[in-house]
Design a protein around this motif. Structure first.
Motif, PDB file in Angstrom:
ATOM      1  N   TRP A  62      10.065  65.269  27.069  1.00  0.00           N
ATOM      2  CA  TRP A  62      11.435  64.769  27.212  1.00  0.00           C
ATOM      3  C   TRP A  62      12.321  65.822  27.866  1.00  0.00           C
ATOM      4  O   TRP A  62      13.168  65.505  28.698  1.00  0.00           O
ATOM      5  N   LYS A  63      12.118  67.069  27.482  1.00  0.00           N
ATOM      6  CA  LYS A  63      12.924  68.153  28.064  1.00  0.00           C
ATOM      7  C   LYS A  63      12.645  68.303  29.557  1.00  0.00           C
ATOM      8  O   LYS A  63      13.559  68.550  30.342  1.00  0.00           O
ATOM      9  N   ALA A  66      14.398  65.315  31.246  1.00  0.00           N
ATOM     10  CA  ALA A  66      15.861  65.481  31.216  1.00  0.00           C
ATOM     11  C   ALA A  66      16.314  66.559  32.195  1.00  0.00           C
ATOM     12  O   ALA A  66      17.321  66.394  32.899  1.00  0.00           O
ATOM     13  N   TYR A  70      18.849  66.132  35.347  1.00  0.00           N
ATOM     14  CA  TYR A  70      20.073  66.934  35.398  1.00  0.00           C
ATOM     15  C   TYR A  70      20.155  67.737  36.698  1.00  0.00           C
ATOM     16  O   TYR A  70      21.221  67.822  37.317  1.00  0.00           O
ATOM     17  N   THR A  91      11.779  57.474  24.972  1.00  0.00           N
ATOM     18  CA  THR A  91      12.248  58.321  26.066  1.00  0.00           C
ATOM     19  C   THR A  91      13.614  57.865  26.568  1.00  0.00           C
ATOM     20  O   THR A  91      14.514  58.684  26.785  1.00  0.00           O
ATOM     21  N   LEU A  95      16.902  60.356  26.218  1.00  0.00           N
ATOM     22  CA  LEU A  95      17.583  60.758  27.440  1.00  0.00           C
ATOM     23  C   LEU A  95      19.058  60.367  27.402  1.00  0.00           C
ATOM     24  O   LEU A  95      19.913  61.072  27.941  1.00  0.00           O
ATOM     25  N   SER A  96      19.357  59.251  26.752  1.00  0.00           N
ATOM     26  CA  SER A  96      20.755  58.815  26.619  1.00  0.00           C
ATOM     27  C   SER A  96      21.585  59.854  25.881  1.00  0.00           C
ATOM     28  O   SER A  96      22.750  60.095  26.215  1.00  0.00           O
ATOM     29  N   LEU A  99      21.683  63.547  27.922  1.00  0.00           N
ATOM     30  CA  LEU A  99      22.432  63.607  29.184  1.00  0.00           C
ATOM     31  C   LEU A  99      23.752  62.842  29.062  1.00  0.00           C
ATOM     32  O   LEU A  99      23.991  61.861  29.774  1.00  0.00           O
ATOM     33  N   ILE A 140      22.006  55.563  31.279  1.00  0.00           N
ATOM     34  CA  ILE A 140      20.552  55.578  31.166  1.00  0.00           C
ATOM     35  C   ILE A 140      20.113  54.170  30.797  1.00  0.00           C
ATOM     36  O   ILE A 140      20.566  53.602  29.799  1.00  0.00           O
ATOM     37  N   ASP A 199      19.648  69.586  25.586  1.00  0.00           N
ATOM     38  CA  ASP A 199      18.219  69.378  25.372  1.00  0.00           C
ATOM     39  C   ASP A 199      17.636  70.154  24.196  1.00  0.00           C
ATOM     40  O   ASP A 199      16.414  70.238  24.049  1.00  0.00           O
TER      41      ASP A 199
END
Length: 331
Positions: A62-63, A66, A70, A91, A95-96, A99, A140, A199
């Motif tokens: 996920w990081k 993201a 970004y 995911t 992400l929502s 970010l 997202i 994150d």
């Protein structure tokens, strides 16, 4: 002509048959070559960031996703991400939160059949994702089967059907029919500042589904395993048993040890409400937090994100009483 970035992470959409079953095999430029007429209206750049079955996409991945978003969100009009369906809702949800105030459309999609299959649903899903990514609607999103869902409201509800995802407790963010893409702007949170990359996550979260007769000592085990947060899928509007097997007293001890406990409902639709029954009121008195009408995926990922930001009990409580990306309805 909108400038769109296509990020590939693997999943069924990018898979091909192997002797061990389907596995990610085609790259983002190969995906592009299969789309043909889908891309006439867009200028597309591709990038492979992962090549994984989504069952292996975890907080570390996920990081990566993201960060890629970004780093590129100021360079493109929109971003499309291809992803496996099994953990796509997790995911999209995380992400929502990671970010906030993203200022372009970021749209996650995939398929139930690989792009190389002549009956694939992947091309139609990508067509929908690109249309949303070019819509100038920040947020997202998850696009599937001619529907667009807020990332924090998506749930996978079918294992093989093309109508695999639903928007739970929230209208669809957009739909597609013969007259085009129809965006429901009332569903979509307005941008209120600059986008940040948040994150830092707490991975020590445990999800448990309550069953009749569950032994409360399971929570002692979780305490000994150093979990920092627990999400419980309770009965109905938030029921927890306390006769013979007293979950309420056990959860009170857990909360006193500094572990955050959030309770949501096993029911897919509608909200948990601890104010209705005795068990719910007792849980609230002991410091348990409500998930309200959040999906399980949103509850788990929001708790990971919240505990990544703070360990302060009151701050976490405020976070769960706030809708950041349309993930919850607070009455």
């Amino acid at each position: 002509m909108k400038n769109i970035l296509l990020l590939s992470t693997g999943g069924t959409i990018a898979s091909a048959p192997t002797e061990n079953g389907l596995a990610p095999a085609i790259h983002s430029d190969n995906i592009l070559s299969l789309l043909d007429s889908v891309l006439y209206n867009y200028k597309v750049t591709t990038k492979d960031i992962l090549s994984l079955d989504s069952s292996n996409i975890q907080p570390e991945e996920w990081k990566v996703i993201a960060k890629s978003i970004y780093e590129n969100c100021n360079k493109y009009d929109g971003i499309v991400i291809t992803h496996g369906t099994d953990t796509m809702a997790y995911t999209a949800s995380i992400l929502s939160f990671m970010l906030p105030n993203i200022q372009i459309p970021v749209v996650i999609t995939g398929s139930q059949l690989p792009l190389l299959n002549p009956l694939t649903d992947g091309i139609e899903n990508l067509r929908c994702a690109f249309a949303m990514a070019a819509s100038e609607t920040p947020g997202i999103f998850l696009a599937f089967n001619r529907k667009v869902i807020l990332g924090s409201r998506a749930v996978k509800v079918r294992t093989t059907g093309f109508d695999a995802f639903e928007s739970v407790n929230s209208p669809y963010a957009a739909t597609i029919d013969s007259s085009g893409l129809h965006i429901n702007h009332q569903v979509i949170k307005k941008v209120t500042g600059k986008c940040k990359l948040e994150d830092k996550l707490c991975k020590d979260i445990f999800l448990i589904k309550l069953t009749p007769g569950l032994n409360p000592e399971i929570f002692d085990m979780l305490l000994n395993m150093n979990y920092k947060g627990i999400v419980i899928e309770a009965f109905g509007a938030g029921g927890l048993h306390f006769i013979r097997r007293d979950l309420i007293s056990k959860l009170e001890k857990i909360v006193q040890k500094g572990i955050t406990v959030v309770v949501c409902s096993q029911c897919l639709y509608e909200r948990s409400d601890f104010s209705i029954y005795e068990t719910g009121k007792l849980a609230l008195e002991k410091g348990v937090l409500q998930g309200y009408d959040m999906t399980t995926e949103a509850t788990v990922t929001k708790l990971m994100w919240a505990l990544g930001k703070t360990n302060d009990v009151e701050e976490i409580k405020k976070i769960f009483q706030t809708s950041f990306v349309g993930e919850v309805t607070i009455l």
